[in-house]
Motif scaffolding. Structure first.
Motif, short mmCIF file in Angstrom:
data_model
loop_
_atom_site.label_atom_id
_atom_site.label_comp_id
_atom_site.label_asym_id
_atom_site.label_seq_id
_atom_site.Cartn_x
_atom_site.Cartn_y
_atom_site.Cartn_z
N ILE B 4 -37.20 -20.19 -54.00
CA ILE B 4 -38.41 -20.54 -53.27
C ILE B 4 -39.47 -20.97 -54.27
O ILE B 4 -39.59 -20.43 -55.35
N ASN B 178 -38.21 -16.21 -64.37
CA ASN B 178 -39.60 -16.46 -63.99
C ASN B 178 -39.75 -17.78 -63.26
O ASN B 178 -40.80 -18.11 -62.76
N GLY B 179 -38.68 -18.54 -63.20
CA GLY B 179 -38.77 -19.85 -62.56
C GLY B 179 -38.92 -19.73 -61.07
O GLY B 179 -39.70 -20.42 -60.45
N ILE B 181 -37.91 -16.89 -57.56
CA ILE B 181 -37.30 -15.63 -57.23
C ILE B 181 -36.25 -15.85 -56.17
O ILE B 181 -36.32 -16.79 -55.40
N THR B 187 -40.59 -8.52 -54.00
CA THR B 187 -41.43 -8.99 -55.09
C THR B 187 -42.26 -7.86 -55.67
O THR B 187 -43.02 -8.05 -56.58
N SER B 188 -42.11 -6.69 -55.12
CA SER B 188 -42.91 -5.60 -55.67
C SER B 188 -42.10 -4.85 -56.71
O SER B 188 -40.88 -4.86 -56.71
N GLN B 189 -42.80 -4.22 -57.58
CA GLN B 189 -42.13 -3.55 -58.66
C GLN B 189 -42.89 -2.29 -58.96
O GLN B 189 -44.10 -2.22 -58.82
N THR B 190 -42.18 -1.29 -59.33
CA THR B 190 -42.87 -0.05 -59.64
C THR B 190 -43.23 -0.03 -61.12
O THR B 190 -42.37 -0.15 -61.97
N GLY B 191 -44.49 0.06 -61.35
CA GLY B 191 -44.93 0.08 -62.73
C GLY B 191 -45.26 1.50 -63.13
O GLY B 191 -44.77 2.45 -62.55
N GLY B 192 -46.11 1.63 -64.08
CA GLY B 192 -46.60 2.95 -64.41
C GLY B 192 -45.94 3.57 -65.63
O GLY B 192 -45.92 4.78 -65.77
N ASN B 193 -45.37 2.76 -66.49
CA ASN B 193 -44.80 3.34 -67.69
C ASN B 193 -45.63 3.08 -68.92
O ASN B 193 -46.06 2.00 -69.15
#
Lengths: 587, 193
Positions: B4, B178-179, B181, B187-193
């Motif tokens: 897309i 990155n071109g 998805i 499209t969400s990602q768990t961050g926090g590291n």
């Protein structure tokens, strides 16, 4: 156990945590012009500096937005720097002010519904507005005094600091070059935004770009950010993914008071009067917001003013010497406050926020008597003795990060997690104790009113600390008992306990309702007199209304079942009564 | 496996030529006789397949009034394509179109795809702009041209298909992480590291 799992459920065996009938407020069937706008913003103001009058609201958009004169005055003063700090160029900051009383509350119930899905610290406070400011001060020879001074201000009930900051950064520079048509266009863009639904990826178009973001929900695991990502590198120009809607750059804000973070956490937790004296409104507002957020997921329940001026309508109330300083956090820049608030117990003085390349040197807490009014050094001035021993680990970890040039975002994540773990260690014993105040399931009888919660007893709670205290989750030593004793007297405890109480009472109501549904009500009514049956029908109808009004956490089919019961009972009654009961609403 | 791709498209043109009606027909397949004038710009999206890609059009429909003219750069900034609309029954609107083309050439993105839409072709009996004029002009500037009727749904799909075809496919090397998805992936990602 995390705070997220705090929902009352001791007696609940169904394990169903999610509240039942919660319609997706996606589409409001009758959206009027400006309804969508109002879900995000109250209005947009332009505040200018009139050489004769001083600050003046020049434009309010949409034109029909209501602001009282008092509110306008507050906005005027709060939208401009109030000290001679220079502030040349563009400055962004935020403020918070009290709404004038007697205004009609929220127009649309579906917005309140959205509020319920928010984490407690993001819930709207109907008594306050936020103002998000983009201030420009540049030389302009064509003007009489040689300076252009103007602020573009967004007024909103929402505490989404990062979102509005980003938005202003996008639109304000364009606005200053352009005309009123620009504001009209911005507002009409906002009026097409989807409602601020927590937990969904939202696309908010404004002036040619799209902001993508996600508002957290109370179900999110604390300490994690669900990031929204851009699809394509090249998309950065047309859309931007916001990593957060509400968070500030914690590390940068705490950098000047780095060695005292743990003490500051205690002061905020206990709702102690705290003033931040900063060189500019952007530093004062960011620091205050960082302080307030450091006890998250607990909600800071007292008033806080990221930027407070001597013109504020609460100036007298907050600075009076006839009473003890109030439980508030104020961010100020005017040197006048150094004198006015001299008697305050805790004062944070910050210099310019430095880029975190420099490691702050070890600094001691400064004695209040050393606080000379005007040119005191940056630092924390207090005679407060922290209850907990200092955690040297976090300081070392952050220092190491500075040496290794770790990005501030990463430092902020470390700091945020540290605060989170500290807060959770502190609050879990309270959660556990309060959950034990819930009556047992067997005490719930369909034929009696729902049982009461047991009373909170400080002694009983303190006894639980021996076995199930914070030592289970935190290695930190110190006078935890003393900290709890102090906390139980604070507004933050009060606010926290009240919201727990409300949740648990609703849970009891819901369980009671479920117990009722499981009875054979028709059979009961056949054994009782007509009067008693009518009474039952009316009571049940009221219960249904209450469940709907208060959004009791009942299962969806419970309400349907209850409705069926009511209908069945009515149908078993004589015809004339049936007519009346089917028509009767309830009180 | 379809990738897309988001494409920003802006609509430009004189007031009343039917920009919003074109967008409305394309996105919702609907025509409203009494559509209200656009203030600033309005925004809608529509995703259409193109080859082995999906094109998600982010359509910014701008206001035609002169007083909003100075805002236009925000909408064509970063645009992959511009649809410039005129009304075949109004010669003036064709002049305005030429002014827009000039502005885009001077200040618009370098490789912007330009598509000219001569709207209201259902009213050809009161036509003021001959088809030939538009064709010649479009050719001279390297633009797509088509006569449309938002009212009767004539050539609206074709207009956007034409734009899709002019958009160069993504570089296969760039088509990795990155071109684009992959569809269906969160499209969400768990961050926090």
């Amino acid at each position: 156990m995390s705070l997220r799992e705090r929902r009352p459920g001791r007696a609940a065996e169904d394990g169903q945590d999610e509240a039942g009938p919660r319609a997706e407020p996606e589409r409001c069937s009758s959206v009027l012009p400006w309804d969508r706008f109002s879900a995000w913003l109250h209005c947009v103001c332009v505040v200018g500096f009139d050489l004769e009058l001083g600050q003046a609201v020049e434009v309010i958009y949409p034109p029909h937005s209501k602001l009282t004169d008092k509110e306008k005055t507050n906005i005027c003063y709060l939208s401009f720097p109030d000290s001679n700090s220079g502030c040349l160029g563009d400055t962004q900051f935020c403020f918070r002010f009290r709404r004038s009383p007697g205004r009609k509350v929220s127009f649309c119930c579906f917005l309140d519904q959205l509020d319920r899905d928010l984490p407690v610290y993001l819930k709207k406070d109907p008594a306050y507005y936020y103002g998000y400011v983009y201030f420009r001060q540049v030389r302009d020879k064509s003007l009489k005094r040689g300076y252009f001074q103007k602020s573009l201000v967004l007024i909103s009930k929402l505490p989404y600091v990062h979102l509005f900051r980003t938005m202003l950064k996008q639109i304000a520079p364009e606005y200053f070059e352009k005309s009123e048509a620009f504001l009209e266009a911005v507002c009409s863009d906002v009026d097409r935004w989807p409602p601020p639904v927590p937990g969904k990826i939202l696309h908010l178009p404004v002036m040619g770009i799209i902001m993508k973001l996600r508002i957290p929900t109370y179900r999110d695991k604390p300490g994690t950010t669900q990031m929204v990502q851009n699809m394509h590198q090249a998309d950065a120009q047309i859309s931007m993914a916001l990593p957060t809607v509400h968070e500030v750059d914690l590390f940068r804000c705490f950098c000047p008071v780095f060695f005292h973070i743990q003490m500051l956490w205690e002061l905020v937790l206990l709702g102690e009067p705290l003033v931040v004296m900063a060189p500019s409104p952007s530093e004062s507002s960011e620091t205050v917001l960082a302080l307030v957020s450091c006890i998250s997921p607990l909600k800071y329940c007292s008033d806080f003013r990221p930027y407070f001026t001597i013109h504020d309508s609460e100036f007298k109330e907050y600075t009076t010497r006839t009473q003890a300083p109030p439980s508030v956090i104020l961010g100020v820049t005017n040197p006048f406050f150094a004198k006015t608030l001299q008697h305050w117990p805790h004062i944070i003085r910050i210099g310019d926020l430095k880029l975190p390349g420099e490691v702050p040197k070890q600094v001691k807490v400064k004695k209040l008597k050393n606080l000379k009014t005007l040119d005191s050094k940056p630092g924390v001035y207090t005679s407060y003795k922290p209850y907990l021993n200092k955690d040297e680990e976090i300081v070392k970890q952050l220092q190491k990060g500075v040496q290794q040039k770790r990005p501030t975002e990463a430092q902020s994540v470390i700091l945020r997690r540290y605060f989170l773990e500290l807060t959770e260690s502190f609050i879990i014993p309270l959660e556990r104790y309060v959950a034990s105040l819930m009556p047992l399931q067997k005490c719930i009888s369909p034929w009696k009113s729902p049982p009461q919660l047991r009373q909170f007893s400080q002694d009983d709670f303190m006894k639980t600390l021996e076995k199930a205290g914070p030592q289970l989750t935190s290695g930190l030593k110190g006078d935890w008992i003393g900290l709890y004793r102090h906390f139980l007297k604070s507004p933050n405890f009060d606010g926290w306990f009240r919201s727990r109480q409300k949740e648990m009472t609703q849970k009891l109501e819901a369980l009671h309702l479920e117990a009722l549904c499981n009875e054979n009500l028709v059979f009961w009514s056949q054994k009782h007199t007509e009067v008693e049956t009518v009474d039952l029908v009316l009571k049940l109808k009221n219960k249904l209304l209450q469940a709907d009004r208060e959004h009791l956490p009942v299962k969806t089919d419970t309400l349907k079942k209850l409705q069926t019961h009511i209908n069945d009972i009515i149908l078993a009654l004589p015809d004339d009564l049936q007519d009346i009961l089917l028509k009767t609403g309830t009180t | 496996m379809m990738a897309i791709r988001e494409l920003k498209v802006c609509l430009l043109g004189d007031t009343g030529v039917g920009k919003s009606s074109i967008v409305c027909r394309f996105v919702q397949d609907h025509f409203d006789h009494n559509i209200s004038p656009t203030i600033g710009a309005s925004f809608m999206t529509k995703t259409v397949p193109c080859g082995n890609e999906l094109h998600k059009f982010l359509i910014w429909d701008t206001a035609g009034q002169e007083r909003f003219h100075s805002l236009a750069p925000m909408y064509y900034r970063g645009s992959a394509a511009a649809v410039i609309v005129y009304d075949i029954t109004k010669q003036d609107s064709f002049h305005t179109l030429k002014k827009w083309v000039k502005e885009l050439k001077e200040h618009g993105p370098e490789n912007i795809v330009m598509a000219i839409a001569g709207n209201k072709c259902d009213l050809s009996d009161i036509r003021e702009v001959p088809m030939k004029d538009a064709k010649e002009y479009a050719e001279s500037i390297g633009a797509i041209v088509v006569e449309t009727s938002a009212k009767n749904a004539v050539n609206i799909e074709e207009l956007f298909q034409g734009i899709s075809r002019q958009i160069p496919p993504l570089d296969p090397h760039e088509n990795g992480n990155n071109g684009a998805i992959k569809l269906g992936k969160q499209t969400s990602q768990t961050g926090g590291n």
